[in-house]
Design a protein around this motif. Structure first.
Motif, short mmCIF file in Angstrom:
data_model
loop_
_atom_site.label_atom_id
_atom_site.label_comp_id
_atom_site.label_asym_id
_atom_site.label_seq_id
_atom_site.Cartn_x
_atom_site.Cartn_y
_atom_site.Cartn_z
N SER A 98 0.90 -1.18 -0.08
CA SER A 98 -0.04 -0.22 -0.14
C SER A 98 0.98 1.48 -0.25
CB SER A 98 -1.00 0.00 1.24
OG SER A 98 0.64 -0.14 2.37
N ASP A 128 -3.26 2.61 -5.19
CA ASP A 128 -2.16 2.91 -3.99
C ASP A 128 -2.09 0.81 -3.61
OD1 ASP A 128 -2.27 2.49 -1.33
OD2 ASP A 128 -4.23 1.64 -0.34
N VAL A 129 -1.49 0.56 -5.00
CA VAL A 129 -0.41 -0.87 -5.02
C VAL A 129 0.71 -0.46 -5.46
CG1 VAL A 129 -0.65 -3.01 -6.10
CG2 VAL A 129 -2.53 -1.93 -5.72
#
Length: 264
Positions: A56, A251-252
Motif C-alpha cells: 500500500s 495504492d499498489v
C-alpha cells in the motif's frame, strides 16, 4: 530507532525472499608444506533480497522514509530476521544473553520433543516467581509471537510474557507431562526501543523447557536454533544507494530491496 518497517498485516516480509550467507576462509602455507585454514570471522556477511509486491502507499512510504533517513547505504538500521528466531542462545538458558532469576536451577541434557537431549529442566528454588528472560533491542510497536515447548515436571503451569516500558502481555499456559508448543501473540503497542521476552515460573515450580523463539510476525515459524547471534541485526544497511519503486495503481506499489549485515 531506525528499523526496517513491518507490513500493516504484521508480516515481517513477503515471499519469495532470498537469504545468502557469505564467509571466507584464510589458508596459510607453512615452509614445510603444511597448510593451516581458519575462518575469517570478520568478513562474515548476510544478505537478504526482499520482493515487496502489492504494498500500500502507507507501507511503501515507510520503506522510502527509512531509505531517505539512512541516505541509502550510508547509515545503519535494525533489521529483524524475517524467517528466523530473534532470540540468541535459544537452548542455552544459562548463557549471558539470558537474564534469569537468581534462584533458578538449570539442568541441561533433558530429552526434547525431537528425540534429542537438548531440553533444559528449570526449577525455581525461590519463594517468589522468577523468569527465564531475554531483552532484545527491538521496537515495542511491532507485532511478535513468542513460543516455547514446555512440559510439567512438578508445576501445573507457566506464563509466557513480553514487556516493555508501559506495556506487558502475559499468557498463562497449563502444562501436562507431554511436550506442547505454547504460543503467545505480542502486540504491546508502544514506541519503545527494547522488549523483554520470557517465561515466568511460580515459587517451588519445576518445568522442562525447549526451543524458546520470538518471531517478528503474528504467528510462529518453524523452530530455528540459534547460538550467539540471534535474528536481530542492529547494523544492517541497504545494499544500494538507489531504490526503484513501481506503481501498479493508486495504492499498489512494488519494489525489490537488498539488505546486508556483517556478522551473525
Amino acid at each position: 530507532m531506525l528499523v526496517f518497517p513491518q507490513l500493516t498485516t504484521g508480516a515481517a516480509a513477503l515471499y519469495p525472499m532470498q537469504r545468502r550467507r557469505r564467509v571466507r576462509s584464510v589458508v596459510s602455507e607453512l615452509g614445510d608444506g603444511r597448510r593451516i585454514a581458519y575462518s575469517d570471522v570478520g568478513t562474515r556477511q548476510t544478505e537478504w533480497e526482499l520482493t515487496l509486491g502489492g504494498l500500500s502507499a502507507t507501507e511503501m512510504a515507510a520503506v522510502e522514509e527509512l531509505f531517505e533517513s539512512t541516505y541509502g547505504r550510508w547509515r545503519t538500521f535494525t533489521f529483524l530476521e524475517p524467517a528466523g528466531n530473534l532470540l540468541a542462545q535459544s537452548e542455552e538458558y544459562g548463557a549471558p544473553e539470558w537474564d534469569n532469576g537468581p534462584l533458578l536451577e538449570l539442568t541441561p541434557g533433558i530429552d526434547d520433543p525431537f528425540g534429542g537431549t537438548r531440553a533444559v529442566r528449570v526449577f525455581n528454588a525461590g519463594i517468589v516467581a522468577a523468569d527465564v528472560a531475554q531483552t532484545l533491542l527491538v521496537p515495542g510497536q511491532f507485532h511478535y509471537c513468542l513460543s516455547v515447548w514446555a512440559r510439567q515436571n512438578n508445576g501445573p503451569e507457566v506464563s509466557l510474557f513480553a514487556s516493555t516500558t508501559g506495556s506487558t502481555v502475559t499468557n498463562t499456559c497449563p502444562l501436562t507431562t507431554q511436550w506442547q508448543r505454547f504460543l503467545s501473540p505480542v502486540a504491546l503497542g508502544v514506541e519503545t526501543e527494547s522488549v523483554t521476552f520470557g517465561v515466568t515460573l511460580g515459587e517451588a515450580i519445576g518445568v522442562d523447557l525447549f526451543g524458546m523463539q520470538v518471531d517478528a510476525q503474528l504467528a510462529p515459524g518453524g523452530y530455528q536454533r540459534t547460538s550467539t547471534g540471534g535474528g536481530v541485526h542492529g547494523h544492517a544497511r541497504f545494499a544500494s544507494d538507489v531504490a526503484t519503486v513501481r506503481a501498479q495503481g493508486t495504492d499498489v506499489f512494488d519494489s525489490a530491496i537488498r539488505i546486508i549485515s556483517k556478522g551473525n
